[in-house]
Design an enzyme around this catalytic site. Structure first.
Site, PDB file in Angstrom:
ATOM      1  CE  LYS A 278      -4.384  -1.648   1.881  1.00 54.30           C
ATOM      2  NZ  LYS A 278      -5.386  -1.530   2.968  1.00 54.30           N
TER       3      LYS A 278
ATOM      4  NE  ARG B  57      -8.077  -8.217   1.742  1.00 54.57           N
ATOM      5  CZ  ARG B  57      -7.885  -7.390   0.711  1.00 54.57           C
ATOM      6  NH1 ARG B  57      -6.972  -6.412   0.794  1.00 54.57           N
ATOM      7  NH2 ARG B  57      -8.607  -7.509  -0.396  1.00 54.57           N
TER       8      ARG B  57
END
Length: 288
Positions: A231, A265
């Site tokens: 991210k 995740r």
């Protein structure tokens, strides 16, 4: 510094299978979308899907997370019909090829989950809006006693970054979940997993502040999911692209585990599993 130890959470029940959520496990990201922020996660054929899931399971993933609607900023709107078609297509292949492996569905639409239940039985629901985008989601989850991942976000993906204003981001996200946990109780949503929502309505500074304070979320005594894989808090800080953000992601994963994360995740299962193996050796050494 002492390692934060996980509390002994209860198991979750998924289609009669009990999964111990008190340890540390991997959720593999499978995007049935053409526009997810990391190109390496996009699936466009049955062959790609089978290979991706097979590798993820071999490398140590315990849960496969299927998404048919990209939540990145600037992503196109996907109709509910198209999202359902994508998710059901993927699930049909996964069930035929891999049997009854644990699957979560990344959606904020109750209609998607209703179709999944009708065709394939129970699933884990991974809802980035914690029930705010669809008033029927919590009722459906409670009715079928589905495991429910509730994430913190403000607004929707196309508006969330304009709402990234906090006096104290950790305190405000915890306060948000305090209210949500009461609401979940009212709807009979009992199998709850919390996700602080890294990258959703948060600046890079907010993300690192949440990471530093991750241990505070253990007050809820439910499993904690962390999704930081490739991210912007990683690639923007390093001045690279998502494609070059694996090493940085690994560093953040270690800190997330130290803060008490139960589920990572991830896009890269093998590397995340190695982090867990090393972290557990490190934590175990501290207990001797």
């Amino acid at each position: 510094m002492a390692v934060l130890r996980n509390r002994p959470f209860r198991c979750i029940n998924l289609n009669g299978r009990l999964m111990d959520m008190g340890g540390r496990m991997i959720m593999a990201i499978i995007n049935i979308t053409p526009d997810s922020f990391y190109a390496g996660s996009r699936i466009s054929s049955a062959e790609m899907l089978e290979e991706k899931v097979a590798v993820a399971l071999k490398d140590g993933a315990e849960i496969i997370d299927i998404g048919g609607y990209s939540s990145r900023r600037g992503a196109g709107v996907v109709s509910e019909k198209d999202e359902i078609e994508r998710v059901l297509w993927a699930l049909e292949i996964i069930r035929k090829k891999f049997g009854d492996i644990p699957v979560s569905v990344d959606t904020f639409r109750s209609g998607v989950i209703r179709e999944v239940i009708s065709g394939f039985g129970s699933c884990i629901v991974n809802d980035i809006t914690s029930g705010e985008a669809d008033s029927g989601m919590l009722e459906l989850v409670g009715k079928y006693n589905l495991p429910y991942i509730a994430m913190h976000m403000r607004g929707m993906p196309d508006t969330m970054q304009s709402l990234a204003n906090y006096e104290d981001v950790t305190r405000e996200v915890i306060s948000y979940f305090i209210g949500k946990m009461q609401l979940f109780k009212e709807y009979g949503v009992e199998q709850v997993i919390l996700d602080p929502g890294f990258g959703f309505a948060k600046t890079t500074e907010h993300n690192f502040e949440l990471l530093r304070n991750l241990g505070q979320f253990k007050i809820f005594d439910v499993p904690l999911l962390v999704g930081v894989s490739r991210k912007s808090m990683v690639y923007r800080t390093l001045g690279v692209t998502p494609a070059d953000a694996l090493n940085g992601t690994t560093a953040i994963h270690w800190e997330a585990l130290r803060g008490g994360a139960n589920i990572l995740r991830v896009h890269d299962v093998k590397e995340a599993k190695e982090v867990i193996t090393l972290f557990e050796a490190f934590a175990g050494a501290g207990e001797n």
